[in-house]
Structure formats: structure tokens, C-alpha cells
Design an enzyme around this catalytic site. Structure first.
Site, PDB file in Angstrom:
ATOM      1  N   LYS A 102       0.825  -1.219   0.000  1.00 19.88           N
ATOM      2  CA  LYS A 102       0.000   0.000   0.000  1.00 19.88           C
ATOM      3  C   LYS A 102       0.857   1.266   0.000  1.00 19.88           C
ATOM      4  CE  LYS A 102      -2.187  -1.167   3.807  1.00 19.88           C
ATOM      5  NZ  LYS A 102      -1.814  -2.570   3.968  1.00 19.88           N
ATOM      6  N   THR A 103       1.801   1.327   0.925  1.00 20.56           N
ATOM      7  CA  THR A 103       2.591   2.548   1.086  1.00 20.56           C
ATOM      8  C   THR A 103       3.415   2.839  -0.161  1.00 20.56           C
ATOM      9  OG1 THR A 103       2.699   2.266   3.487  1.00 20.56           O
ATOM     10  CG2 THR A 103       4.347   3.689   2.478  1.00 20.56           C
ATOM     11  N   GLU A 146      -3.509   6.316   1.283  1.00 20.76           N
ATOM     12  CA  GLU A 146      -3.335   4.909   1.637  1.00 20.76           C
ATOM     13  C   GLU A 146      -4.519   4.521   2.519  1.00 20.76           C
ATOM     14  OE1 GLU A 146      -0.253   2.119   4.220  1.00 20.76           O
ATOM     15  OE2 GLU A 146       0.480   3.962   3.280  1.00 20.76           O
TER      16      GLU A 146
END
Length: 463
Positions: A102-103, A146
Site C-alpha cells: 500500500k505505502t 493509503e
């Protein structure tokens, strides 16, 4: 939490807060005008000029003195995700979620959009290496975020485009079962605004199942990966090769072949880049500009972050705290070292350690030397019989290559004693293992200096 605070400050709000200890993040918020106390106490609620709205994360326990006092005073208390959702109001939102990646994917998308001349607001769970921050109040209409699935809080967002990198069992302490975890992602599909799109990794079984569900519900789906169909709107990974400490990625988009050189190694990073590319196109940015932006992406702190080199040993730090993440990053690290690969892994949460100790052992066996720390408890209380030893015992390497070191302060010395010139050391986990990298470098330097002193003395002529 710090990202929300940064955006609120940029929009002119009065912001206060507290943290367990001082940090670079705390100092940065104070420099922007926030009032940040060290230590949690009910009196911290009085830092502002009027009654505050209290924003809390899932990591805050119910008996936190500030939270208790807020309820007693009848103050408005909202979850972090609710506050973030409020900041998105009026913006065209892109949310990146998934069990892993995600990041990095959110960061890649943000940097690529910026390269295209856009100024998106963004809230990322890590700091961009170039910008030094994980949040920004932009002048443009786009908001990139995010989206955290760990506690189901991503169900508060309403994105125009949703990127789902993968869906694999995790955070069972909250969701209860693998099926419930997968169901949360299915529920997330219903949060897409009408006309929005799902960007999905075709190589991941969980993400592909979600894509099929989305198509059945009439949602537009764009796929990426090696197995993505070569259809308009998709991005097919056609090639991956090591390029120095980064990678060379081949892809097919809209029947045209492209190549982009990324600064980070690992095929998982190549897939993240393709997901960011498709999301950027959905947001109206040109593919050519996005690809140029991805080529200039310099990484995110704590995502295979280079910490330094001493005595011929390269030291990196990484946030990986799930078996799949650990395996992917160790494979990527192997690509950039000619020597041995040493990992110091800190398990995160007692529940995850208990549930995935065998899988962690299998992943860590990709290294040549493994040092396992004790569990970083975070929000959990200790569980009888659950410690880092469960993970160490599951590593299928010769006994002299696996080291359980429960005393955190001893880890730098152990790593420095194991490492040799040409090796790569990586500290890994979601806890305070991140601060060990500089200490390992100091210990390596000390040992090298001591060895040089010995060599000088032994080389003196006899008297």
C-alpha cells in the site's frame, strides 16, 4: 495521525496532540505550529483555545487517559479514518489498499502525479524519501490516500479509483477469519463512487477474485501484472531485470511497449509501479508523464531504505512484517548483493506471531543468517508461550545460522559479529527495530577500527 495533523495545519486549523516520546515527526509538527505533548494525560486536552474534537487511531486503548477524559467531558471523538474522510470532501479520491504494498504504491502514484504537474493532496503511511513527509495539502482536485484495511476503517472512504494490490490473510486479530477479511474488501467495492474504477493485480488470487466480483457488479476494472489480459485499459508486465540497485521493467499498455527503470529492486515493486500507473491514468494524467515520474521515484522511508555502509557491509531497513512481505523483500535484497544476506527480524504483535510463525520461518530461510528479536507488542498484551523463539525455531537453516536474541540492545553487536565485507544486512519489522541500523553501522565501524589498530601494532618491528 501525523499526516492528518499536517493537512489540518496547512488548512489553518488549530492542532494539538500527544505521543509517547519525542521524535522527528513530533518535532516537525511543532515546527508547523502544532502543540504536541510527550506522554498521555487528560490535561493534554486543554492545549487548545476551545473544546477540541478528539481524533484517535486504532492503536489507542480504551483506557487511554485522554480518551477517557474526552468521553467524560462529552467531547466529539472520531476515528482517524473519519477525520481523513472529512479532509477528502470535494476532492477526486484515489485510495490504495491491499495486504501488502500500500505505502509504496500510494507513494509512487503521488510522485508520478506530481511529475505530471499536478499538486495532489496526499496521506501516506510512510515518508517519501525525497519530500521527507507522508502528507501534504495540495492545490489540485485530487486526493491520494493509503487506505488501511487492518481495522476495516477503509470502509469510511468513497474513492473514484481504488487500487487493490493483493488480498491475503492478515489482521485476524480484528477481522476474526480469513473469510471476514476478504469480505471487508468486497464491501470496499461498494464504496466506489458511480463511474469509478477498480485497479487490481491480476497476479494475486485474492485481488483477482475481487476483480471478478467487481465486474459482476458492473464496476469498471483495470488489471495489471504478468497475467493481466492484453486488453485496452490493462498494463501487462512483459519483462523484469536487475539494473544496478534498481530494476528495468518492461510493460505493455494500450498495445504499445514501454520500459521504465526503477530505483528499487524487486518484482513486487514493479507490480506496484504498474498499479500506480493505471490509477494515474484513471485520474486523467498522461501515461508518458506518469512513466517518467515513476522512473524518478526515489523510494519511501522504511521500504528497503539504505542506511549506510561500514566495513564493506551495506545496511538497509524495511517495514515488512507479514510473511509474504518478508519473502518478497529478501528476494529483492538478494538481487543487489554479491555477498551473503543477513536479516534481523522483529515479529510484530503476539497474535500475528502465533498465527504465522511457520510462514515467517519459511520466508526468513531465504537469508543466509537470521537474527530474530522478541515480539514488538504494539497494542497487544503478551500471550503465554508466544515469543520470537517461535519464529526462530521455524527457520529451516542450520542451527548456527539462526540466532534468537531477545535482548534488543545486543542485536547490533550480534549482527556486526556475523557480517563480513560484501554482505548485506537488513533490519526488518514494523516496530522499533528500525532504529538499529545506525547502531549496527557504529558497531561495524568500531570493529573495523579495532582490527586496524591490531594490524598496525602487529606490523611494528620487534624491539
Amino acid at each position: 495521525m501525523s499526516g492528518i495533523a499536517r493537512i489540518l495545519l496547512a488548512r489553518g486549523a488549530e492542532v494539538a496532540g500527544s505521543d509517547a516520546k519525542d521524535s522527528r515527526t513530533v518535532l516537525g509538527l511543532r515546527a508547523q505550529g502544532a502543540k504536541i505533548a510527550v506522554g498521555h494525560a487528560a490535561a493534554n486536552l486543554d492545549q487548545l483555545s476551545g473544546p477540541p474534537t478528539v481524533v484517535v487511531s486504532s492503536a489507542i486503548r480504551a483506557d487511554n487517559p485522554e480518551l477517557v477524559a474526552a468521553h467524560e467531558r462529552g467531547l466529539t471523538v472520531v476515528h482517524r479514518a473519519e477525520a481523513l474522510a472529512a479532509l477528502m470532501t470535494g476532492r477526486r479520491v484515489a485510495c490504495v489498499t491491499g495486504t501488502h504494498g500500500k505505502t509504496s504504491t500510494t507513494s509512487m502514484l503521488t510522485v508520478a502525479l506530481q511529475h505530471c504537474g499536478l499538486d495532489p493532496s496526499f496521506a501516506i503511511g510512510g515518508d517519501l524519501a525525497a519530500a521527507g513527509t507522508g502528507a501534504h495539502h495540495g492545490a489540485g482536485e485530487i486526493f491520494v490516500a493509503e487506505a488501511d484495511e487492518s481495522d476495516g476503517s477503509f470502509l469510511r472512504f468513497s474513492p473514484w479509483v481504488a487500487v487493490v494490490t493483493n488480498v491475503e490473510a492478515d489482521h485476524l486479530d480484528h477481522h476474526g477469519s480469513e473469510q471476514a477479511y476478504a469480505t471487508a474488501f468486497a464491501d470496499f467495492l461498494s464504496r466506489l463512487v458511480p463511474g469509478g474504477a477498480l485497479v487490481s493485480c491480476a497476479d494475486d488470487p485474492g485481488s483477482e477474485r475481487l476483480a471478478v466480483q467487481a465486474e459482476a457488479a458492473g464496476i469498471r476494472v483495470r488489471r495489471y501484472g504478468r497475467t493481466a489480459p492484453a486488453e485496452p485499459g490493462n498494463a501487462v508486465l512483459t519483462g523484469y531485470d536487475r539494473a544496478g540497485t534498481g530494476s528495468r521493467v518492461g510493460l505493455r499498455l494500450a498495445e504499445a511497449d514501454h520500459e521504465v527503470v526503477l530505483s528499487l529492486p524487486g518484482e513486487h515493486m514493479a507490480l506496484n509501479a504498474l498499479g500506480a500507473l493505471l490509477a494515474g491514468i484513471e485520474l486523467g494524467a498522461p501515461a508518458s508523464g506518469l512513466l517518467e515520474g515513476l522512473a524518478g521515484f526515489s523510494g519511501v522511508r522504511r521500504r528497503f531504505e539504505f542506511k549506510g555502509r561500514a566495513a564493506g557491509v551495506a545496511v538497509y531497513d524495511d517495514y515488512a512484517h507479514h510473511p509474504t512481505e518478508v519473502a518478497a523483500q529478501l528476494k529483492a535484497a538478494r538481487e543487489v548483493t554479491e555477498g551473503r544476506l543477513l536479516v534481523a527480524f522483529q515479529p510484530h504483535l503476539y497474535s500475528r506471531t502465533r498465527q504465522f510463525s511457520t510462514e515467517f520461518g519459511q520466508a526468513l530461510a531465504l537469508a543466509d543468517e537470521v537474527v530474530v528479536l522478541d515480539v514488538f507488542a504494539a497494542r497487544e498484551d503478551p500471550e503465554p508461550g508466544v515469543s520470537g523463539a517461535l519464529v526462530a525455531d521455524a527457520v529451516r537453516l542450520p542451527a548456527d545460522q539462526v540466532h534468537y536474541v531477545p535482548r534488543w540492545a545486543e542485536v547490533p553487536e550480534v549482527l556486526a559479529g556475523l557480517a563480513k565485507a560484501g554482505d548485506l544486512v537488513i533490519t526488518m519489522g514494523a516496530g522499533d527495530v528500525t532504529v538499529l541500523g545506525p547502531e549496527v553501522l557504529v558497531e561495524l565501524t568500531r570493529r573495523e577500527n579495532d582490527q586496524n589498530d591490531i594490524a598496525t601494532v602487529s606490523g611494528e618491528p620487534a624491539r
